[in-house]
Design a protein around this motif. Structure first.
Motif, PDB file in Angstrom:
ATOM      1  N   VAL A 210     -33.382 -41.294  -6.378  1.00  0.00           N
ATOM      2  CA  VAL A 210     -32.807 -40.831  -7.642  1.00  0.00           C
ATOM      3  C   VAL A 210     -32.213 -39.446  -7.420  1.00  0.00           C
ATOM      4  N   VAL A 211     -30.926 -39.305  -7.717  1.00  0.00           N
ATOM      5  CA  VAL A 211     -30.234 -38.023  -7.631  1.00  0.00           C
ATOM      6  C   VAL A 211     -29.397 -37.858  -8.899  1.00  0.00           C
ATOM      7  N   GLY A 260     -34.278 -30.853  -4.155  1.00  0.00           N
ATOM      8  CA  GLY A 260     -33.324 -30.303  -5.106  1.00  0.00           C
ATOM      9  C   GLY A 260     -32.315 -31.358  -5.484  1.00  0.00           C
ATOM     10  N   ASP A 261     -31.042 -31.101  -5.229  1.00  0.00           N
ATOM     11  CA  ASP A 261     -29.995 -32.096  -5.477  1.00  0.00           C
ATOM     12  C   ASP A 261     -29.432 -32.655  -4.178  1.00  0.00           C
ATOM     13  N   ARG A 262     -30.146 -32.447  -3.066  1.00  0.00           N
ATOM     14  CA  ARG A 262     -29.697 -32.949  -1.771  1.00  0.00           C
ATOM     15  C   ARG A 262     -30.453 -34.214  -1.385  1.00  0.00           C
ATOM     16  N   VAL A 276     -28.503 -35.375   6.271  1.00  0.00           N
ATOM     17  CA  VAL A 276     -28.257 -35.042   4.877  1.00  0.00           C
ATOM     18  C   VAL A 276     -26.893 -35.572   4.459  1.00  0.00           C
ATOM     19  N   TYR A 277     -26.799 -36.019   3.208  1.00  0.00           N
ATOM     20  CA  TYR A 277     -25.532 -36.557   2.713  1.00  0.00           C
ATOM     21  C   TYR A 277     -24.684 -35.433   2.143  1.00  0.00           C
ATOM     22  N   ASP A 278     -23.404 -35.415   2.540  1.00  0.00           N
ATOM     23  CA  ASP A 278     -22.438 -34.444   2.040  1.00  0.00           C
ATOM     24  C   ASP A 278     -21.484 -35.174   1.092  1.00  0.00           C
ATOM     25  N   PRO A 279     -21.651 -35.011  -0.235  1.00  0.00           N
ATOM     26  CA  PRO A 279     -20.798 -35.747  -1.176  1.00  0.00           C
ATOM     27  C   PRO A 279     -19.333 -35.332  -1.126  1.00  0.00           C
ATOM     28  N   ASP A 280     -19.060 -34.129  -0.687  1.00  0.00           N
ATOM     29  CA  ASP A 280     -17.662 -33.680  -0.629  1.00  0.00           C
ATOM     30  C   ASP A 280     -16.858 -34.468   0.394  1.00  0.00           C
ATOM     31  N   ASP A 281     -17.513 -34.774   1.527  1.00  0.00           N
ATOM     32  CA  ASP A 281     -16.824 -35.504   2.596  1.00  0.00           C
ATOM     33  C   ASP A 281     -17.228 -36.971   2.677  1.00  0.00           C
ATOM     34  N   ASP A 282     -18.211 -37.381   1.854  1.00  0.00           N
ATOM     35  CA  ASP A 282     -18.743 -38.744   1.910  1.00  0.00           C
ATOM     36  C   ASP A 282     -19.210 -39.081   3.324  1.00  0.00           C
ATOM     37  N   GLY A 326     -31.108 -23.238   5.250  1.00  0.00           N
ATOM     38  CA  GLY A 326     -29.654 -23.196   5.263  1.00  0.00           C
ATOM     39  C   GLY A 326     -29.068 -23.544   3.916  1.00  0.00           C
ATOM     40  N   GLU A 327     -27.798 -23.176   3.718  1.00  0.00           N
ATOM     41  CA  GLU A 327     -27.106 -23.397   2.459  1.00  0.00           C
ATOM     42  C   GLU A 327     -26.039 -24.481   2.579  1.00  0.00           C
ATOM     43  N   ASN A 328     -25.355 -24.524   3.720  1.00  0.00           N
ATOM     44  CA  ASN A 328     -24.260 -25.464   3.919  1.00  0.00           C
ATOM     45  C   ASN A 328     -24.796 -26.774   4.488  1.00  0.00           C
ATOM     46  N   ASN A 329     -24.367 -27.901   3.921  1.00  0.00           N
ATOM     47  CA  ASN A 329     -24.838 -29.206   4.386  1.00  0.00           C
ATOM     48  C   ASN A 329     -24.530 -29.461   5.857  1.00  0.00           C
ATOM     49  N   LYS A 330     -23.551 -28.766   6.400  1.00  0.00           N
ATOM     50  CA  LYS A 330     -23.183 -28.981   7.793  1.00  0.00           C
ATOM     51  C   LYS A 330     -23.957 -28.082   8.756  1.00  0.00           C
ATOM     52  N   ASP A 331     -24.687 -27.128   8.235  1.00  0.00           N
ATOM     53  CA  ASP A 331     -25.361 -26.153   9.103  1.00  0.00           C
ATOM     54  C   ASP A 331     -26.853 -26.022   8.804  1.00  0.00           C
ATOM     55  N   LEU A 332     -27.474 -27.078   8.324  1.00  0.00           N
ATOM     56  CA  LEU A 332     -28.900 -27.027   8.017  1.00  0.00           C
ATOM     57  C   LEU A 332     -29.726 -27.167   9.291  1.00  0.00           C
ATOM     58  N   CYS A 333     -30.923 -26.594   9.264  1.00  0.00           N
ATOM     59  CA  CYS A 333     -31.862 -26.772  10.375  1.00  0.00           C
ATOM     60  C   CYS A 333     -33.253 -26.994   9.793  1.00  0.00           C
TER      61      CYS A 333
END
Length: 358
Positions: A210-211, A260-262, A276-282, A326-333
């Protein structure tokens, strides 16, 4: 002890207040405070100390006090198949002490694939759906109860909570001449069910999340691969179904968990199984950081999250605790902490885990 609220609430509280001698030589108010601070896993054993202690802990007033004083803490509740005895066990994991406690099993449950689970964490309620029935577990009483039967028996493929209501997704079954997936919504406050929208297709049980008021349901990639798995999402606010986006559906290949919302997935393989899913880039992006303790944390997995941490409960009930930075979906650790199982758990395989405050 006073509970914040209206005069009507206070009158009800006064009527249900726990009276009698709880601890000899200590005022009841102080004795109640002592019991309120007992960790949930200890409450089961202290119920046997005396009938007054059992009444105190089992009284709804006890739960009201814990909430009012912010003493309820999150625990991980796990269903596990005992492969040696072919039975389903129910356990709770305390994230603070890393200790386990066994709980009363689901009445009548014999197969881990027959039911789906969801919870209202802060309400302290766990819901288990199977066929035409739903059972509810409440930590404050440490007991199971039966809710109103579902409107139509279903083979359930997913369940989630949206706006304090239980959203159950079921399929009609292979014998139906017109296969479909439908929604039944349960209101715990009124103990009633309502029908939701139908989806004119079948969905195999796999994984869901659920998101933002949407329940996502995804099938598993099966070998030999002849077609892409199906994926749909149910909008609980508008009571509508939609197809899952291509990128989300194609990359959904593990157990889901939401921080959160991720939306994250924990894969059953690989040294870095978190993505992690990035909704901006699908697209799905792998999360960097520490190597996953694959030598100890072995499939099958059941995953959950609480207080910004991901809990991966693995075969034998070994636990890996992940902290994502991390803050950016592409740079999380992520960093991983390992909790080794107790003796005697080696034959257990987790099938589901839920977070409850108790």
């Amino acid at each position: 002890m006073e509970i914040p609220g209206s005069s009507e609430d206070k009158e009800e509280t006064d009527q249900t207040s726990v009276l009698g001698t709880l601890i000899p030589g200590l005022p009841d108010e102080l004795a109640e405070l002592c019991l309120l601070r007992l960790p949930f896993p200890k409450q089961s054993s202290v119920r046997t100390v005396s009938s007054s202690w059992n009444r105190a802990i089992s009284n709804p007033y006890f739960l009201l006090c814990k909430r009012a004083l912010s003493l309820s803490l999150p625990y991980i509740f796990v269903f596990a198949l005992d492969n040696s005895a072919a039975t389903i066990q129910f356990h709770v994991f305390d994230p603070r002490s890393s200790r386990w406690c066994r709980l009363p099993p689901i009445p009548g449950a014999t197969c881990a694939t027959e039911y789906v689970c969801t919870s209202l964490p802060h309400e302290g309620k766990l819901f288990v759906l199977a066929g035409s029935s739903m059972r509810i577990y409440r930590p404050f009483s440490n007991q199971w109860s039966i809710a109103s039967p579902v409107l139509a028996p279903r083979s359930f493929v997913a369940a989630g909570t949206v706006n304090d209501k239980i959203i159950a997704v079921g399929r009609s079954g292979s014998r139906s001449s017109e296969p479909f997936v439908d929604v039944q919504s349960y209101d715990p406050k009124s103990d009633t069910w309502t029908k939701g929208a139908k989806l004119r297709t079948e969905l195999a049980k796999h994984n869901s999340a659920v998101v933002e008021n949407r329940l996502y349901v995804a099938e598993e990639w099966m070998w030999p691969i002849r077609s892409s798995p199906r994926g749909c999402l149910y909008d609980a606010v508008n009571d509508t179904w939609q197809d899952m986006s291509d990128g989300m559906r194609a990359g959904w290949s593990g157990g889901s968990v939401v921080l959160g919302d991720r939306l994250f997935l924990v894969l059953q393989y690989g040294d870095r199984p978190l993505k992690v899913y990035d909704p901006d880039d699908d697209t799905w992006n792998y999360v960097g950081g520490e190597m996953f303790p694959r030598d100890v944390i072995r499939r099958p997995f059941a995953v959950s999250s609480v207080e910004g941490k991901i809990y991966v409960v693995a075969s034998g009930l070994n636990v890996a605790i992940g902290r994502v930075f991390g803050e950016n979906n592409k740079d999380l650790c992520v960093t991983w902490e390992l909790v080794i199982r107790p003796e005697g758990f080696c034959s257990l395989s987790p099938s589901n885990c839920q977070v409850l405050y108790a």
